[in-house]
Design a protein around this motif. Structure first.
Motif, short mmCIF file in Angstrom:
data_model
loop_
_atom_site.label_atom_id
_atom_site.label_comp_id
_atom_site.label_asym_id
_atom_site.label_seq_id
_atom_site.Cartn_x
_atom_site.Cartn_y
_atom_site.Cartn_z
N MET A 12 0.78 -1.07 0.07
CA MET A 12 0.09 0.06 0.11
C MET A 12 0.68 1.31 0.03
O MET A 12 0.34 2.10 -0.57
CB MET A 12 -0.87 -0.09 1.00
CG MET A 12 -2.01 1.17 1.11
SD MET A 12 -3.04 0.97 0.10
CE MET A 12 -4.14 2.59 0.36
N SER A 13 1.99 1.22 0.63
CA SER A 13 2.92 2.43 0.78
C SER A 13 3.41 2.69 -0.61
O SER A 13 3.59 3.85 -1.13
CB SER A 13 3.94 2.46 1.90
OG SER A 13 4.77 1.26 1.49
N ASN A 14 3.72 1.42 -1.24
CA ASN A 14 4.33 1.84 -2.73
C ASN A 14 3.25 2.53 -3.68
O ASN A 14 3.57 3.32 -4.69
CB ASN A 14 4.66 0.43 -3.42
CG ASN A 14 6.09 -0.03 -2.79
OD1 ASN A 14 6.87 0.88 -2.25
ND2 ASN A 14 6.34 -1.16 -2.76
N LEU A 15 2.06 2.07 -3.33
CA LEU A 15 0.87 2.80 -4.27
C LEU A 15 0.83 4.28 -4.05
O LEU A 15 0.82 5.17 -4.74
CB LEU A 15 -0.23 2.16 -3.59
CG LEU A 15 -1.56 2.66 -4.69
CD1 LEU A 15 -1.32 2.48 -6.05
CD2 LEU A 15 -2.90 2.17 -4.12
N LEU A 16 1.07 4.66 -2.46
CA LEU A 16 0.82 6.07 -2.46
C LEU A 16 2.24 6.86 -2.95
O LEU A 16 1.89 7.86 -3.38
CB LEU A 16 0.91 6.33 -0.69
CG LEU A 16 -0.42 6.17 -0.03
CD1 LEU A 16 -0.03 6.18 1.55
CD2 LEU A 16 -1.39 6.89 -0.43
N TYR A 17 3.19 6.18 -2.92
CA TYR A 17 4.45 6.77 -3.43
C TYR A 17 4.38 7.03 -5.01
O TYR A 17 4.43 8.07 -5.36
CB TYR A 17 5.63 6.01 -3.19
CG TYR A 17 7.04 6.67 -3.62
CD1 TYR A 17 7.38 7.74 -2.79
CD2 TYR A 17 7.66 6.11 -4.66
CE1 TYR A 17 8.60 8.37 -3.34
CE2 TYR A 17 8.78 6.61 -5.15
CZ TYR A 17 9.44 7.63 -4.71
OH TYR A 17 10.34 8.40 -5.01
N LEU A 18 3.76 6.03 -5.69
CA LEU A 18 3.44 6.22 -7.05
C LEU A 18 2.73 7.36 -7.56
O LEU A 18 2.90 7.91 -8.57
CB LEU A 18 2.92 4.74 -7.38
CG LEU A 18 2.65 4.62 -9.01
CD1 LEU A 18 3.86 4.90 -10.06
CD2 LEU A 18 1.96 3.46 -9.26
N ILE A 19 1.61 7.35 -6.47
CA ILE A 19 0.54 8.32 -6.73
C ILE A 19 1.15 9.68 -6.57
O ILE A 19 0.70 10.68 -7.22
CB ILE A 19 -0.87 8.10 -5.78
CG1 ILE A 19 -1.56 6.82 -6.18
CG2 ILE A 19 -1.59 9.51 -5.86
CD1 ILE A 19 -2.50 6.56 -5.43
N ALA A 20 1.97 10.02 -5.65
CA ALA A 20 2.72 11.31 -5.28
C ALA A 20 3.45 11.47 -6.43
O ALA A 20 3.47 12.68 -6.97
CB ALA A 20 3.34 11.23 -4.15
N VAL A 21 4.13 10.68 -7.18
CA VAL A 21 5.07 10.61 -8.13
C VAL A 21 4.37 11.27 -9.68
O VAL A 21 4.62 12.39 -10.22
CB VAL A 21 5.94 9.55 -8.57
CG1 VAL A 21 6.79 9.85 -9.93
CG2 VAL A 21 6.88 9.47 -7.43
N ILE A 22 3.11 10.69 -9.63
CA ILE A 22 2.44 11.06 -10.82
C ILE A 22 1.76 12.32 -10.56
O ILE A 22 1.63 12.96 -11.52
CB ILE A 22 1.30 9.85 -10.68
CG1 ILE A 22 1.87 8.62 -11.37
CG2 ILE A 22 0.17 10.28 -12.00
CD1 ILE A 22 0.81 7.36 -11.65
N LEU A 23 1.42 12.65 -9.38
CA LEU A 23 0.71 13.98 -9.29
C LEU A 23 1.92 15.27 -9.29
O LEU A 23 1.48 16.21 -9.98
CB LEU A 23 0.09 14.04 -7.86
CG LEU A 23 -1.19 13.09 -7.75
CD1 LEU A 23 -1.49 13.40 -6.11
CD2 LEU A 23 -2.31 13.70 -8.64
N ILE A 24 2.87 14.76 -8.90
CA ILE A 24 4.10 15.87 -8.82
C ILE A 24 4.32 15.89 -10.42
O ILE A 24 4.53 17.13 -11.01
CB ILE A 24 5.27 15.46 -8.07
CG1 ILE A 24 4.95 15.52 -6.52
CG2 ILE A 24 6.65 16.20 -8.50
CD1 ILE A 24 5.87 14.99 -5.78
N ILE A 25 4.59 15.17 -11.29
CA ILE A 25 4.69 14.99 -12.48
C ILE A 25 3.74 15.88 -13.32
O ILE A 25 3.93 16.46 -14.23
CB ILE A 25 4.94 13.63 -13.46
CG1 ILE A 25 6.33 12.92 -12.99
CG2 ILE A 25 4.92 13.78 -14.88
CD1 ILE A 25 6.59 11.51 -13.30
#
Length: 50
Positions: free
Chosen positions: A1-14
């Motif tokens: 689940m934490s990897n999913l949050l990190y992935l979402i954060a990276v996508i939102l920053i991009i």
């Protein structure tokens, strides 16, 4: 689940960076930034507590 949050954060920053330099979407860009920062903060908090 934490990897999913990190992935979402990276996508939102991009998305924020692209929106900031490519589009003039106004407040939507800043909302994306706030969501991305919140996701990264959650990732850091949850990563340290486990």
């Amino acid at each position: 689940m934490s990897n999913l949050l990190y992935l979402i954060a990276v996508i939102l920053i991009i998305g924020w960076v692209l929106g900031f330099f490519v589009y003039s979407a106004g407040n939507l860009i800043h909302i994306l930034l706030v969501i991305a920062v919140a996701a990264v903060a959650l990732r850091l908090i949850r990563g340290r507590s486990i």
